[in-house]
Design a protein around this motif. Sequence first.
Motif, mmCIF file in Angstrom:
data_model
loop_
_atom_site.group_PDB
_atom_site.id
_atom_site.type_symbol
_atom_site.label_atom_id
_atom_site.label_comp_id
_atom_site.label_asym_id
_atom_site.label_seq_id
_atom_site.Cartn_x
_atom_site.Cartn_y
_atom_site.Cartn_z
ATOM 1 N N LEU A 105 28.520 39.066 44.860
ATOM 2 C CA LEU A 105 29.476 39.633 43.882
ATOM 3 C C LEU A 105 29.642 39.012 42.925
ATOM 4 O O LEU A 105 30.750 39.854 42.214
ATOM 5 C CB LEU A 105 29.882 37.767 43.814
ATOM 6 N N TYR A 108 29.957 43.603 41.897
ATOM 7 C CA TYR A 108 31.785 43.513 42.097
ATOM 8 C C TYR A 108 32.077 43.370 41.004
ATOM 9 O O TYR A 108 32.632 44.065 39.899
ATOM 10 C CB TYR A 108 31.752 42.980 43.472
ATOM 11 N N LEU A 109 32.089 42.416 39.535
ATOM 12 C CA LEU A 109 32.459 42.035 39.041
ATOM 13 C C LEU A 109 31.530 42.610 37.553
ATOM 14 O O LEU A 109 32.633 42.844 36.588
ATOM 15 C CB LEU A 109 32.123 40.519 38.512
ATOM 16 N N ASP A 112 33.907 45.786 37.611
ATOM 17 C CA ASP A 112 34.876 46.194 37.668
ATOM 18 C C ASP A 112 35.864 45.880 35.822
ATOM 19 O O ASP A 112 35.869 45.324 35.401
ATOM 20 C CB ASP A 112 35.395 45.178 38.441
ATOM 21 N N ILE A 198 41.863 37.507 37.641
ATOM 22 C CA ILE A 198 41.081 37.891 38.535
ATOM 23 C C ILE A 198 40.978 36.613 40.183
ATOM 24 O O ILE A 198 41.336 36.895 41.247
ATOM 25 C CB ILE A 198 39.324 36.986 37.859
ATOM 26 N N ASN A 203 41.536 39.811 46.863
ATOM 27 C CA ASN A 203 40.168 40.300 47.402
ATOM 28 C C ASN A 203 39.173 39.170 46.622
ATOM 29 O O ASN A 203 38.046 38.418 46.936
ATOM 30 C CB ASN A 203 40.144 41.416 47.177
ATOM 31 N N TYR A 204 39.116 39.524 45.842
ATOM 32 C CA TYR A 204 38.259 38.162 44.058
ATOM 33 C C TYR A 204 37.950 36.983 45.101
ATOM 34 O O TYR A 204 37.396 36.117 44.901
ATOM 35 C CB TYR A 204 38.390 38.462 43.154
ATOM 36 N N ILE A 226 32.967 32.971 37.872
ATOM 37 C CA ILE A 226 32.634 34.280 37.152
ATOM 38 C C ILE A 226 31.036 34.717 36.263
ATOM 39 O O ILE A 226 30.556 35.506 36.899
ATOM 40 C CB ILE A 226 33.736 34.626 36.067
ATOM 41 N N PRO A 401 36.666 44.942 44.349
ATOM 42 C CA PRO A 401 38.054 44.082 44.673
ATOM 43 C C PRO A 401 39.155 43.945 43.784
ATOM 44 O O PRO A 401 40.484 43.741 45.274
ATOM 45 C CB PRO A 401 37.372 42.933 44.723
ATOM 46 N N SER A 402 39.945 44.646 42.495
ATOM 47 C CA SER A 402 41.302 44.611 41.997
ATOM 48 C C SER A 402 41.244 46.093 42.499
ATOM 49 O O SER A 402 42.688 46.401 42.029
ATOM 50 C CB SER A 402 40.392 44.971 40.802
#
Length: 408
Positions: A105, A108-109, A112, A198, A203-204, A226, A401-402
């Motif tokens: 996770l 991804y962050l 992003d 977010i 997705n998030y 986060i 995810p965004s």
Amino acid sequence: MLWINQRIIQDLVEKGRVILKVIISVAVLGIMAVVFFAGQRPTAYYPVPLLKSSCPPGFKLNENNECIAKNLYSQYATTNKAGVGGLKSALPEIRDGFTPQEIDLGRYLFFDPALSADQTVSCATCHDPDKGLGDGLATSQGKYGHKLKRAAPSLYNVGYLKKLFWDGRATSLEEQMLEPLFSKDEMGNTPENLLNTINEIENYRKLFAEAYPIRDGDQPIALNEITKAIAAFQSSLVSLNSKYDQYAHGYDEALNKNEIEGLNIFRSFVARCAECHTPPLFTNQQFAVIGSPEPDGLPLDPGAEIPFNDKSLRGAFKVPSLRNIAQTAPYMHSGRFKTLRETVQFYTDGRGHAVPEGENLLIHWHIWEPNLTDYELDRLVDFLKTLTDESFKPKTPEVLPSGLKIST
């Protein structure tokens, strides 16, 4: 009869024209909608894979679903808190114990740009895996190309570090990342806007529920979740399988003659490199005033003097790790030197030779006049290049995810 057939045909033609006009109108509106909404903040659902259930390279999953660091340095006992670091030295304690899902996770962050105010800048913008987790710039750039004051350090092995930023003003990864996230010159966001963004992305919401299964699924994503996920990913960024590491673990042929000569110079009491850049992490995690020059025309950067309110630390900066140093030019806090050869030349040119007029800095006692020859400096560079290892380079996500484009 013929007249009736002609009327029927004419009516069908007219109806066909009407239907065709409707189809064309719908198509045009669809195209206009795509153009209009392109680049807007995403709230829709873009399918992404489930979070990984296995640990990154260099970590082993335990019975509690935690990723624990595992490497050959674990077999050694001596941490060399003082001294020059022997080949069988252990690493300091790393921050580990995150779950594979948390780490993925955080990945991804990290990539992003949804985390920035204008959705154009991500953590990976300044810490690009293809640039040694730096950015290749003398000093980094924030949003709108704003030039920042210092270089972006590499994030390799950051989980071992106890103080962060060049001036050591942060003591945890979570504390450190709040500054670029909410600095008006960097990612330019606010806590409120970040959380709104977010939480609006389906997705998030799904991925946070997957990474933190004990949380209430209806509970909004929180800021500490986060930052913890990103810290989990950053702590997994290890680089410990270089040619030097293979040599240190007993494979004598990993280094050639020139590189071994460079290692011996590096660890010698003449050059004194290893007394600050202590193997195997290649930093003693302390501060040093070395008198590195600023770019032309810029005043002295006070460094650690400001956060610690200590005049003796004027011009002091945290000793950086030399891991993957060949991948992260230019060098020093200000990106002053373009090559490794220029950098090692600085250290042999004499104690305090680049200190600005009017400054009385307390230059670290290891910085003296070793008077190394050109041959010795070249061998030093040969050795520094053996610290490169990108075999565990993190994989850039194929889709975010965004739904935004990856920004590096």
